[in-house]
Enzyme design. Structure first.
Site, short mmCIF file in Angstrom:
data_model
loop_
_atom_site.label_atom_id
_atom_site.label_comp_id
_atom_site.label_asym_id
_atom_site.label_seq_id
_atom_site.Cartn_x
_atom_site.Cartn_y
_atom_site.Cartn_z
N ALA A 131 43.33 -33.17 21.95
CA ALA A 131 44.56 -33.93 22.21
C ALA A 131 45.47 -32.98 22.72
O ALA A 131 45.61 -31.78 22.23
CB ALA A 131 45.24 -34.44 20.92
N ALA A 136 52.27 -29.48 21.73
CA ALA A 136 51.16 -28.70 21.56
C ALA A 136 49.98 -29.44 21.96
O ALA A 136 49.99 -30.42 22.47
CB ALA A 136 51.30 -28.31 19.94
N ASP A 287 55.64 -41.17 12.94
CA ASP A 287 54.60 -41.57 14.18
C ASP A 287 53.55 -42.09 13.72
O ASP A 287 52.25 -41.32 14.17
CB ASP A 287 54.62 -40.17 14.74
CG ASP A 287 54.22 -40.06 16.22
OD1 ASP A 287 54.18 -41.12 16.81
OD2 ASP A 287 53.69 -39.03 16.58
#
Length: 520
Positions: A131, A136, A287
């Site tokens: 990812a 980041a 999230d």
């Protein structure tokens, strides 16, 4: 002046990107925004009309503008009161994805941050990240002692880039608050500050590790919900290492069915866990998109990515529980009362009119089939009537409302004919009995009495010290105080009307001090 010129050019450059995606409508909130939009359309290459919904057009433009604008879009997704329910819903699906930086740079950052040779830390390291987001990117790895882990590495120079963009956001928010009085209640500067605080926490991965650790402690005794363990020895400001979790994404219903997972049972577990986060702990994952939840072969849910978290204090949780139950039971009078008790609606507003407004919002939504009821959208529409009743924005509830909408969308994927709030309703009612019932009130009174008793020695000590000073040095009063006690004004003229209230208070205070000295 330099800041004005710099940010004016940056605002125009941003507007040109918005123009290419036909997403200039947010500039209507900015003074002079129409002129900026006009110039952007004239100068932007390939500016064209689009058939996509406004929110999706804006989402694509923000993705191109970069990391800070992606985070801004995620923040705006919680502000349906500012940009409207439909645009907020479209921004909720904003993809936080960027091209990855090289594994060579990632290894250099890891080595510098952990102050160890790379081969001492990791035996294997997958150079292709799984990812790559705005803050980041994540690599899978194996430690030298054989544990499979996920390593999150902060993007190089990300802090400098964010600082530059945050200055632009503050500049625009300051202009809006200065020139648009009707928008001040929406707290644009406070919204930017909340974004800045959130991003600062995300850019220090030790804070994310601490959030994951706290979350793990909260669910330590829950066998249906798993939080991976942090490897603190391989965690620093720009690097975080945690246990790797395995399973399928929670929205992959075909894989769940092949594994024999009962999706209705899975929804009940997820709804219960969300309730525990919000009401029991007051600390929730903000999230919760499907890419952050995984299900193993035993039906256990694992949660990852703790960069965006929300907190709700105890009193707000009590108000929220009463509000939700009021809506679910159609007790609109109680819903209105809760808003007034919480101070969300000013006292000079009409309780009856606000109750009527709550009914106008609740009935169209609650009149639907149970599976179609959305508490998140209900709260979103409630926030949209804030201007009419002079309500100030409640940032902590806006983040929670956005999280509710994401959770509800996930629940419909898992089990379209069930409603997560109806599943959670018994939990909410039990929690309210525990926290608002007679036993809870006795417990609260006991805690307050204990607090007062703990403070009593300090109060007595302060009284002893004051008494000692009075005994040793006497009491010296300011001439104006003496004049007031004699019933005279500061210029020596006697006041009419007898002894004033202030004079009486002074004499009582001196008498109390004299008694304290005598008793000593």
């Amino acid at each position: 002046m330099i800041r004005f010129v710099r940010n004016s050019f940056r605002l125009l450059a941003m507007a040109r990107t918005l123009a290419r995606y036909d997403a200039l409508f947010p500039l209507a909130l900015v003074p002079g925004g129409k002129l900026v939009a006009f110039l952007a359309r004239l100068t932007a290459p390939f500016s064209r009309r689009s058939d996509l919904p406004p929110g999706k057009r804006l989402a694509r433009a923000l993705e191109e503008l970069g990391p800070a604008f992606i985070k801004l879009g995620q923040t705006l997704a919680t502000r349906s009161d500012l940009i409207g329910d439909d645009v907020a819903a479209d921004l909720s699906s904003l993809q936080d994805r960027l091209p990855p930086f090289s594994a060579k740079i990632a290894k250099r950052i890891i080595t510098e941050q952990l102050d160890e040779p790379f081969d001492v830390l990791f035996a294997e390291f997958d150079e292709q990240p799984v990812a790559a987001a705005s803050i980041a990117q994540v690599h899978f790895a194996t430690t030298t002692d054989g544990r499979e882990v996920a390593v999150k590495v902060l993007r190089p120079d990300i802090k400098v880039r964010f600082a530059r963009d945050m200055d632009l956001f503050y500049w625009v928010a300051e202009i809006v608050e200065l020139t648009q009085p009707r928008l001040r209640r929406l707290k644009p500067i406070e919204t930017v500050k909340a974004l800045e605080d959130s991003v600062h926490l995300e850019m220090d991965l030790r804070f994310e590790a601490a959030a994951a650790s706290e979350f793990r402690d909260n669910f330590e005794d829950d066998p249906s919900y798993y939080i991976p363990q942090i490897d603190w020895e391989r965690t620093a400001e720009h690097v975080m290492t945690m246990e790797r979790v395995k399973g399928v994404r929670i929205d992959n219903v075909e894989a769940l069915d092949r594994m024999g997972i009962d999706r209705s049972d899975l929804l009940a577990k997820a709804a219960g866990a969300f309730f525990q986060q919000v009401f029991r702990d007051g600390f929730f994952h903000a999230d919760m998109h499907p890419g952050n939840l995984f299900v193993d072969e035993n039906g256990r849910v694992s949660l990852v990515d703790f960069g965006i978290m929300g907190r709700v204090d105890k009193q707000t949780r009590l108000y929220l529980a009463e509000m939700l139950l009021g809506f679910l039971t159609r007790d609109y009078h109680r819903v209105a009362e809760v808003h007034f008790e919480a101070g969300y609606v000013p006292r000079n507003q009409s309780l009856e009119h606000f109750q009527q407004a709550c009914r106008s919002i609740g009935e169209p939504i609650l009149g639907k089939e149970l599976a179609d009821i959305s508490v998140g959208r209900l709260l979103g529409q409630l926030f949209q009537i804030t201007e009419q009743f002079g309500m100030e924005t409640q940032p902590q509830l806006l983040m929670l409302q956005k999280t509710m909408i994401v959770a509800e969308g996930l629940s419909r994927i898992l089990s379209p004919n069930e409603n997560m709030w109806e599943l959670s309703r018994p939990l909410i009612e039990d929690w309210m009995r525990e926290n608002l019932g007679p036993e809870a009130k006795v417990k609260e009174a006991t805690l307050q009495a204990g607090t007062m008793l703990r403070r009593l020695p300090r109060v007595l000590e302060a009284a002893e010290q004051a008494s000692a000073v009075f005994t040793e040095q006497g009491l010296r009063l300011h001439p104006d105080t003496v004049a007031a006690m004699r019933g005279k004004s500061g210029n020596g003229q006697r006041k009419s009307g007898g002894v004033s209230r202030q004079t009486l208070v002074l004499w009582v205070a001196i008498a109390a001090l004299a008694v304290a000295v005598y008793l000593k």
